[in-house]
Scaffold this active site. Structure first.
Site, PDB file in Angstrom:
ATOM      1  N   CYS A  51     -90.434  92.412 -32.563  1.00 14.02           N
ATOM      2  CA  CYS A  51     -89.521  91.568 -33.331  1.00 14.02           C
ATOM      3  C   CYS A  51     -90.234  90.900 -34.503  1.00 14.02           C
ATOM      4  O   CYS A  51     -89.600  90.459 -35.449  1.00 14.02           O
ATOM      5  CB  CYS A  51     -88.835  90.557 -32.433  1.00 14.02           C
ATOM      6  SG  CYS A  51     -89.980  89.575 -31.488  1.00 14.02           S
ATOM      7  N   ARG A  53     -93.093  92.346 -36.111  1.00 16.25           N
ATOM      8  CA  ARG A  53     -93.871  93.222 -36.983  1.00 16.25           C
ATOM      9  C   ARG A  53     -93.473  94.689 -36.873  1.00 16.25           C
ATOM     10  O   ARG A  53     -93.005  95.139 -35.832  1.00 16.25           O
ATOM     11  CB  ARG A  53     -95.365  93.069 -36.710  1.00 16.25           C
ATOM     12  CG  ARG A  53     -95.801  93.529 -35.330  1.00 16.25           C
ATOM     13  CD  ARG A  53     -97.278  93.327 -35.124  1.00 16.25           C
ATOM     14  NE  ARG A  53     -97.593  91.904 -35.033  1.00 16.25           N
ATOM     15  CZ  ARG A  53     -98.399  91.268 -35.865  1.00 16.25           C
ATOM     16  NH1 ARG A  53     -98.973  91.919 -36.847  1.00 16.25           N
ATOM     17  NH2 ARG A  53     -98.628  89.978 -35.713  1.00 16.25           N
ATOM     18  N   GLU A 115    -100.029  84.394 -27.281  1.00 14.89           N
ATOM     19  CA  GLU A 115     -98.933  84.906 -26.448  1.00 14.89           C
ATOM     20  C   GLU A 115     -99.314  86.284 -25.916  1.00 14.89           C
ATOM     21  O   GLU A 115     -99.946  87.076 -26.615  1.00 14.89           O
ATOM     22  CB  GLU A 115     -97.617  84.930 -27.247  1.00 14.89           C
ATOM     23  CG  GLU A 115     -97.688  85.704 -28.550  1.00 14.89           C
ATOM     24  CD  GLU A 115     -96.984  87.029 -28.475  1.00 14.89           C
ATOM     25  OE1 GLU A 115     -96.568  87.378 -27.374  1.00 14.89           O
ATOM     26  OE2 GLU A 115     -96.890  87.713 -29.499  1.00 14.89           O
ATOM     27  N   ALA A 191     -76.971  74.710 -30.750  1.00 15.16           N
ATOM     28  CA  ALA A 191     -77.772  75.876 -31.118  1.00 15.16           C
ATOM     29  C   ALA A 191     -78.773  75.472 -32.182  1.00 15.16           C
ATOM     30  O   ALA A 191     -78.742  74.366 -32.674  1.00 15.16           O
ATOM     31  CB  ALA A 191     -76.860  76.972 -31.650  1.00 15.16           C
ATOM     32  N   GLU A 193     -82.542  77.329 -34.263  1.00 10.16           N
ATOM     33  CA  GLU A 193     -83.567  78.365 -34.132  1.00 10.16           C
ATOM     34  C   GLU A 193     -84.564  78.043 -33.020  1.00 10.16           C
ATOM     35  O   GLU A 193     -84.892  78.869 -32.185  1.00 10.16           O
ATOM     36  CB  GLU A 193     -84.301  78.496 -35.458  1.00 10.16           C
ATOM     37  CG  GLU A 193     -84.968  79.837 -35.626  1.00 10.16           C
ATOM     38  CD  GLU A 193     -85.740  79.902 -36.928  1.00 10.16           C
ATOM     39  OE1 GLU A 193     -86.767  80.581 -36.944  1.00 10.16           O
ATOM     40  OE2 GLU A 193     -85.317  79.247 -37.906  1.00 10.16           O
ATOM     41  N   MET A 194     -84.988  76.766 -33.020  1.00  4.74           N
ATOM     42  CA  MET A 194     -86.021  76.382 -32.071  1.00  4.74           C
ATOM     43  C   MET A 194     -85.504  76.426 -30.634  1.00  4.74           C
ATOM     44  O   MET A 194     -86.190  76.883 -29.726  1.00  4.74           O
ATOM     45  CB  MET A 194     -86.506  74.978 -32.395  1.00  4.74           C
ATOM     46  CG  MET A 194     -87.965  74.857 -32.226  1.00  4.74           C
ATOM     47  SD  MET A 194     -88.732  73.969 -33.543  1.00  4.74           S
ATOM     48  CE  MET A 194     -87.984  72.378 -33.496  1.00  4.74           C
ATOM     49  N   ALA A 195     -84.267  75.952 -30.458  1.00  3.92           N
ATOM     50  CA  ALA A 195     -83.675  75.968 -29.118  1.00  3.92           C
ATOM     51  C   ALA A 195     -83.526  77.403 -28.645  1.00  3.92           C
ATOM     52  O   ALA A 195     -83.821  77.724 -27.490  1.00  3.92           O
ATOM     53  CB  ALA A 195     -82.329  75.269 -29.139  1.00  3.92           C
TER      54      ALA A 195
END
Lengths: 423, 268
Positions: A51, A53, A115, A191, A193-195
């Site tokens: 998602c 690259r 990650e 809603a 982006e961060m959530a």
């Protein structure tokens, strides 16, 4: 002699709209690498699409034409005009390409440094290339080194130990409260982006049912679909508090949505199982007073940032260590790669023969005292001539046989056969 | 016994190193040293038992030694069950402390008499001590829980936050300790009653130790009841585990020294 090239774009160079357009599904990846390998200038090729690259890793003897070929292929295959993405593209070759793939696999180039998913994604891309036989001597070696380096970085540095983003901080805190996040029910309120990112991270940790509440129910339904969750109406939030474990809230509301009055009475019904609130909204949605109640933990955006800052110094320190491991690996890989050139291999081969012959000759001549100096010179010359004749055919073969890619394989075999890489 | 104590002491050092450096090697060293100490300790107790024909609980030195042994054993069992690595930082020093205190005490055993030679007494003592060790562990887990909960509530992520495990594991382990401790305490009290009946002709004689043991039993019973029927958990359970152990400690030490009673015969 071929060169290693990596060409691609990632979250740092391209916005999500462009990354979306160029993303490859698994089936597309298989088709793409097969077609890429048919280009005359591309020897070996591997395609990584996540998602964040899209990267094409290849070996070629003609870097400029190969990169142009890949660009036009991407444009053609994904039906995107080249000018739309060409500015976002980065092209690395040689050591830089090797360093780049090592950094990506070690998760130093990720949006969330440390990650762990990326390594699995690279492994999957490599397995795709093996399946389609688009990977050869160079990429095989490079990928195995990549996995090794990533593993080393993970085990020798604490890079993966620390929360490095809001959503990671949320997951880490959740783990400190619940231990295992599996089957924990999540309620997303509003809603943002961060959530959404936080919910995605929770899903990756195999959380249970997801409920989505939004002021506009339709948006809630769409979000719920995205996360395969269940949409609920805003008014239903209090009754759902009884069954959920993690609440992520990020609405544009000007006042608190959940206060102590909503919590009273529900803890008993939950048998005091902990409740974990993640309040990403500014101004806040969750009354911080709730944090005082037993078994309830409320974190707002600043609290989460606190967790990240706690770790940022550690992370920088760990990143320095990781870069050192990668530098070392790049140098080692270059040494191996250089060895694939014909001349060093031939030189090494001759040197090995010379050393063996000199040692044996020395041993033999020591017991033949009656020989004159001239005799010795003649025997010496004969030995040299033998080496020369023995090596003549293999050297010719190495110099002229096969294409460039095959030659790399031949050189690799030769080096293994004669143990040229061992002291 | 000195060698046993040295093993326990080294184990403590291992666990302290683990606390600071977070390397598994230190934790493993701590664990295996404790295991070695425990094995030696077991052998020493078995030897004393065979030699004298009595369970070695005839003076305060021996009683403490048995308490340390039970503590080490129970910790090992819980460790392998719950993998709560960091708990060693509580258990190993506690066992070492018990052994060091014990080493300071006189070792002449009390006059052996028929009081010491009963199946019921042996089961009473072994079971009660094992149960109390489980409660001691519950207290330790409770302390760790409170420390971790405080870090999470105040958002003050200090030294311990990363080093301590999650609340859920601490809570579950604490509960398991209490459950095991309570079961053993109950069995221990029953065997004690049977033994009392056989020795003194009555089940209950209002001996201070009996009274305080009864109080401890009631407290733990309330805690378990609260957990099972009302869902008491987390902070409340942790605090009660600590209070419970304080009462138990008083029952074990305070009653012996401050009050008269027939248990004094064993521990003076």
């Amino acid at each position: 002699m071929s060169d290693i090239v990596i060409l691609g774009l990632n979250h740092k160079t391209a916005p999500i709209e462009i990354r979306e357009c160029l993303a490859f599904s698994d089936a597309e990846t298989d088709a793409a690498i097969e077609r890429l390998q048919n280009y005359p200038d591309i020897d070996e090729v591997l395609l990584l699409s996540t998602c964040n690259r899209v990267e094409v890793l290849l070996t070629t003897t003609a870097v400029p034409t190969a990169t142009e070929a890949v660009k036009s292929f991407l444009s053609e295959f994904k039906k995107v005009a080249p000018e739309k993405f060409s500015e976002s593209l980065y092209i690395h070759n040689g050591d830089e390409a090797v360093r780049h793939i090592f950094r990506v696999a070690s998760s130093l180039d990720s949006m969330m440094v440390g990650e762990p998913q990326i390594l699995g994604q690279i492994k999957a891309a490599y397995h795709g290339a093996i399946r389609k036989k688009t990977s050869g001597v160079v990429l095989n070696r490079l990928m195995h080194r990549t996995f090794f380096v990533a593993k080393r970085v993970r085990s020798e540095t604490g890079i993966g130990d620390h929360a490095v983003s809001i959503s990671y901080a949320a997951v880490e805190l959740g783990r400190k409260i619940f231990g295992n996040l599996e089957e924990k029910k999540v309620l997303l309120i509003g809603a943002g982006e961060m959530a959404e990112l936080a919910v995605e991270h929770l899903i990756r940790n195999k959380t249970g049912d997801i409920f989505v509440a939004n002021r506009t129910f339709e948006r809630g339904v769409a979000l719920a679909q995205q996360f395969r969750g269940c949409p609920i109406r805003f008014e239903e939030i209090p009754e759902h508090l009884q069954q959920v474990d993690i609440i992520i809230s990020s609405t544009g509301s000007s006042g608190f949505i959940i206060g102590p009055e909503h919590i009273k009475g529900i803890m008993r019904g939950r048998r005091n199982r902990p409740l974990f609130f993640i309040d990403i909204a500014v101004p806040r949605d969750i009354d911080p007073e709730i944090n005082r109640l037993p078994n309830i933990y409320v974190y707002d955006i600043d609290d989460l940032k606190g967790v990240i800052e706690e770790n940022i110094e550690d992370r920088n320190r760990e990143a320095i260590k990781a870069e050192r491991i990668i530098d070392e690996a790049v140098i080692r890989f270059r040494q191996w790669f250089e060895s694939l050139r014909v001349v060093p291999t031939i030189v090494a081969l001759q040197k090995k023969m010379d050393t063996i012959a000199a040692a044996e000759l020395n041993k033999t001549l020591q017991s033949l005292h009656h020989l004159s100096a001239d005799d010795r010179t003649v025997i010496n010359r004969m030995t040299q001539s033998m080496i020369h004749k023995i090596l003549h055919d293999p050297i010719m073969w190495l110099k002229h046989e096969g294409g460039d890619n095959d030659r790399a394989a031949l050189l690799d075999i030769t080096r293994k056969l004669f143990k040229l890489d061992e002291p | 016994m000195a060698l046993t104590t040295i093993f326990y002491l080294l184990s403590t050092v291992g666990y302290i190193a683990y606390l600071f450096y977070q390397k598994d090697f230190f934790q493993k060293s701590g664990l295996y040293l404790l295991l070695a100490g425990f094995s030696l300790h077991t052998a020493a107790i078995a030897f004393a038992f065979i030699q004298s024909g009595h369970l070695p609980v005839r003076n305060f030195y021996e009683t403490l030694s048995i308490a340390g042994w039970a503590m080490a054993g129970v910790f090992l069992v819980f460790h392998f069950k719950f993998k709560l690595k960091i708990l060693g930082i509580y258990a190993a020093p506690l066992v070492t402390l018990i052994m060091i205190i014990a080493a300071q005490l006189p070792r002449e055993p009390a006059q052996a008499n028929k009081l010491f030679n009963s199946f019921w007494l042996i089961s009473h003592i072994v079971v009660i001590f094992t149960g109390e060790a489980a409660f001691a562990l519950a207290c330790g887990v409770g302390i760790l829980y409170l420390v971790q909960e405080r870090a999470l509530k105040t958002k003050n992520y200090g030294f311990f936050f990363r080093r301590l495990p999650d609340l859920e594991l601490l809570d579950t382990t604490g509960y398991a300790c209490i459950f095991v401790g309570f079961t053993l305490l109950t069995i221990g009290l029953v065997t004690g009653f049977v033994y009392a009946k056989s020795s003194w002709g009555r089940f209950w004689s209002w001996d201070p130790k009996e009274v305080w043991s009864g109080i401890s039993w009631l407290l733990y019973a309330a805690l378990l009841h609260g957990r099972l029927s009302l869902g008491w958990r987390g902070r409340k359970a942790a605090i009660m585990a600590i209070i419970g152990f304080a009462i138990l400690l008083f029952t074990f030490l305070g009653v012996n020294f401050l009050m008269e009673g027939h248990h004094g015969e064993f521990t003076r």
